[in-house]
Scaffold this active site. Structure first.
Site: not given
Ligand code: ADP
Length: 756
Positions: A24, A118-119, A165, A297, A663
């Site tokens: 995001g 975190d993804g 978030d 959004h 101010q």
């Molecule tokens: P965010 O980073 O905001 O948490 P996402 O969880 O959608 O968003 O992750 C963003 C991108 O990071 C995914 O579309 C993918 O390309 C990569 N990604 C996320 N998790 C994994 C994973 N377990 N293995 C490989 N790539 C990942």
């Protein structure tokens, strides 16, 4: 496909560093990208932007571009991410990551900075772990040479958390969270005025699937009535309690009711609580109109806040340094803000802790979920309950009379602090007294009891309803002030203000042996746009002033975009350079002039030399920020004239003194939260003071934020920690950010100031 770089040997070519944004989008990503790119150049590396997140690495070609110093010019004020972001399905598969590795090797890139949630960060860690095996496979298949594989044995990584978030466990703020809070609180302020006009209830849904940060902080900052977050589901029968609370609020004087619902709100059994359900509950049980607003959004939109620009710049700077210093044995690190400092944390530990929260919520272990969010989150939850609880708690036997006074220059957030003090004080069983017009009003007996509804609507109001004066009491005023405190039976004094407020409190405390009325707990709460009081890294009002300055500079810069122009902008701050340096960092200035470092003739000579050359080479805009007291003689007018003389036909010069707009304005969410948290802590400190009946020890303090925590210092020792001539603390934490500013603002060829 792009042409591979001819050399990939680390001995003959600079280290190549890739930067990408993923998942995001979040406000502040641009500032972080700019800082990574420029710091990398400063450290002799070659940066590459990877477009559209991990997908750009997989696609190669135009997805991976060499960046230079100017590639990231004038991008900080822009929302979203300039290099694009994407949720790449292909990167989740090994085949996708294999292509990505091939493309990186083609460019000789083996250092990577990723900004994402975190993804994205767990994807990065996986990629790092697999790197050697991916390269082995590529070499076996003949897609890269054995030499290429051997030249890049390890992928060095650093992560930055971009997530509106604020959900990463172990960090204070993620990139984008502050701006999102700005959007939400602006919307709440707007809704509150229409809701009040019609005596209507609003249900506002905000983002946060597993994290209630935005919902909870917006509820406190927006002065809302009820809040539903995923980590702390309400007890059974909450509908009745919510309606009763809202009704009591109306009876106590509120004209509107606002309930905030995080999108992931749920009850204790795990059933989602929708904003529509809350609305219909309110309508049915209270029998009045209720409306739903889903912010969606909008929370990702607009211009990044000042904080998201300077903090992301700092984070980006440290991420580039970290990744370029990494060795083959280094673990993957995520750079995060903890206690107002950038620290490196093990990337996978942070991700795993973050992922535990939804698991704990699903398992019904809400206490553990709240604990992972950290102490100040739990503290705010408690404070919100007290603030929203309307009406008078009858004073018990231990009831005390607490007076609040403002002093010093006006600071946005003084009203928020007074409101929080009054409502929290009442909730804790005290009688709250308001002193009008500072210590002058105190001398004249302008002290009156304040009720819960006297402070209704003060949360988001700029200015100071109680009034503030810069006057420090003189010796002959001490007697009438002491009489006044005695007459009103004041048991404790909360002094909310800046330098002069602290001096006045110090004076009263020092005279406590002569005037028994001053022998009461006194607590100073920092509120000044100058950010020049001791004991607090940030004062209430400073963040608002910084946002005002940055917004003004954005406009000024835009006004100069059509011609070649140089600007000198003067900020307030008295002898403290905080506003000047931080606005320079957040608005992308080339130079800042501070009193702390002074302005020498040598500096100016080198600046003019550099500037002339820079304009000859195509520069269109130059921005210098000057603190109002940076130098007695080299004032803003002088600097502008100097530039004019040196610029001749090459560029126009404009100077702006921003003045008192700094101010004004509604306090930012950060200032509102700080005001609430500090006044709550000040009230608790009084108890400590009252408990001490010896009459000898120090029971007066000044409090503030130190490394993210609320800390206290004894008022009696205050003068040991300040420079009385230049009216600022001896230790100013932000001075170390000068290095960050210098690294990202001046091209490497630039001669640096003597002082830097
Ligand atoms: P965010 O980073 O905001 O948490 P996402 O969880 O959608 O968003 O992750 C963003 C991108 O990071 C995914 O579309 C993918 O390309 C990569 N990604 C996320 N998790 C994994 C994973 N377990 N293995 C490989 N790539 C990942």
């Amino acid at each position: 496909m792009s042409t591979p770089d001819e050399t990939t040997s680390p001995a003959t070519s600079p280290v190549k560093l890739g930067i990408l944004t993923s998942g995001g989008d979040a406000q502040g990503m641009n500032a972080a990208v700019r800082a990574v790119v420029r710091t990398a150049i400063r450290l002799g590396a070659q940066p590459y932007a990877i477009y559209e997140g991990y997908q750009g690495m997989i696609d190669g070609g135009d997805g991976i571009k060499k960046f230079d110093w100017d590639s990231v010019g004038s991008i900080m004020h822009r929302g979203g991410t300039l290099i694009g972001t994407f949720r790449s399905k292909e990167f989740r598969e090994r085949a996708g990551r294999l292509k990505a590795a091939a493309n990186l090797i083609e460019h000789g890139i083996d250092h990577l900075v990723v900004i994402g949630g975190d993804g994205s960060l767990s994807g990065l860690d996986l990629f790092r772990q697999e790197w050697a095996s991916l390269l082995e496979e590529l070499a076996s298949d003949g897609r890269i040479t054995r030499e290429q594989a051997a030249a890049h044995p390890t992928l060095m990584i650093a992560g930055l958390v971009g997530s509106i978030d604020n959900d990463l466990v172990g960090t204070d703020m993620t990139i984008g969270a502050d701006t999102a809070l700005h959007r939400i609180v602006d919307a709440i302020d707007d809704l509150a005025s229409t809701a009040a006009s019609h005596q209507r209830s609003f249900v506002v849904e905000v983002m946060g699937r597993h994290c209630g940060y935005l919902a909870l902080m917006a509820s406190v900052a927006g002065g809302c009535d009820y809040c539903l977050i995923p980590e702390n589901p309400p007890a059974d029968g909450w509908e009745e309690k919510m309606c009763a609370e809202l009704k009591r609020g109306r009876d106590a004087g509120r004209r509107d009711s606002i309930v905030i619902v995080a999108e992931g709100a749920q009850d204790r059994a795990g059933n989602p609580i929708s904003s529509e359900y809350v609305r219909s509950t309110l309508e049915e049980r209270l029998g009045e109109d209720a409306r739903v607003t889903i912010l969606g959004h909008v929370q990702r939109g607009g211009t990044p806040s000042a904080y998201d620009r300077w903090a992301s710049t700092w984070l980006g700077h440290e991420a580039a340094k970290e990744v370029l210093a990494a060795t083959t044995n280094s673990p993957g690190m995520v750079m995060a803000l903890r206690g107002n400092r950038v620290t490196g944390t093990d990337l996978m530990e942070a991700v795993q802790d973050t992922r535990k929260v939804p698991e704990l919520i699903a398992a019904g272990d809400f206490d553990a979920a709240m604990a992972l969010r950290g102490g100040s989150f739990t503290e705010m939850r408690q404070i919100f309950h007290e603030l929203a609880e309307p009406g008078r708690v009858e004073p018990g036997s231990g009831a005390k009379r607490v007076a609040i006074v403002h002093a010093g220059g006006l600071a946005p957030g003084m009203n928020t602090a007074a409101r929080a003090a009054v409502r929290l004080g009442i909730a804790r069983g005290h009688t709250m007294l308001g002193v009008r017009n500072g210590f002058v009003g105190m001398r004249d007996g302008q002290i009156e009891e304040m009720t819960w509804d006297d402070v209704e609507g003060w949360t988001g109001e700029g200015g100071a309803e109680l009034g503030t004066r810069r006057t420090i009491p003189s010796v002959e005023h001490l007697y009438p002030i002491s009489r006044s405190l005695e007459e009103h039976g004041v048991d404790a004094l909360m002094v909310i203000g800046g330098w002069n407020a602290y001096q006045a409190a110090y004076l009263l405390h020092s005279e406590k042996d002569r005037y028994p009325a001053f022998n009461i707990p006194i607590v100073c709460v920092p509120a000044t746009i100058d950010n020049n009081v001791p004991g607090s890294e940030l004062a209430i009002g400073t963040d608002t002033a910084l946002n005002v300055v940055v917004e003004a500079i954005d406009r000024i810069k835009m006004s100069g975009s059509a011609t070649k122009r140089a600007f000198v902008v003067e900020t307030m701050g008295r002898y403290c350079g905080y506003l000047a340096l931080m606005s320079g960092m957040a608005a992308g200035a080339e130079r800042v002039y501070l009193h702390e470092t002074g302005i020498s003739l040598g500096d100016l000579y080198r600046d003019m030399e550099w500037l002339r050359e820079s304009y000859e080479n195509g520069r269109r805009l130059f921005l210098a920020i000057r603190n109002e007291r940076a130098s007695e003689h080299y004032d803003t007018e002088f600097l502008a004239k100097l530039l004019e003389e040196e610029g001749k036909e090459e560029f126009d010069v404009r100077s702006t003194i921003l003045g008192h707009i700094q101010q004004g304005g509604a306090p930012t969410p950060f200032d509102r939260l700080l005001a609430t948290r500090l006044t709550s802590n000040a009230l608790e400190l009084f108890r400590e003071g009252w408990a001490d009946t010896t009459g000898r020890s120090n029971k007066s303090w000044y409090i503030g934020l130190q490394e993210g925590r609320v800390a206290k210092e004894p008022l009696a020792h205050m003068m040991e920690h300040v420079d009385p001539t230049f009216r600022r603390p001896l230790d100013q934490w932000w001075m170390e950010l000068q290095e960050v500013f210098a690294d990202v603002s001046y091209e490497p060829s630039t001669p640096l100031h003597d002082s830097l």
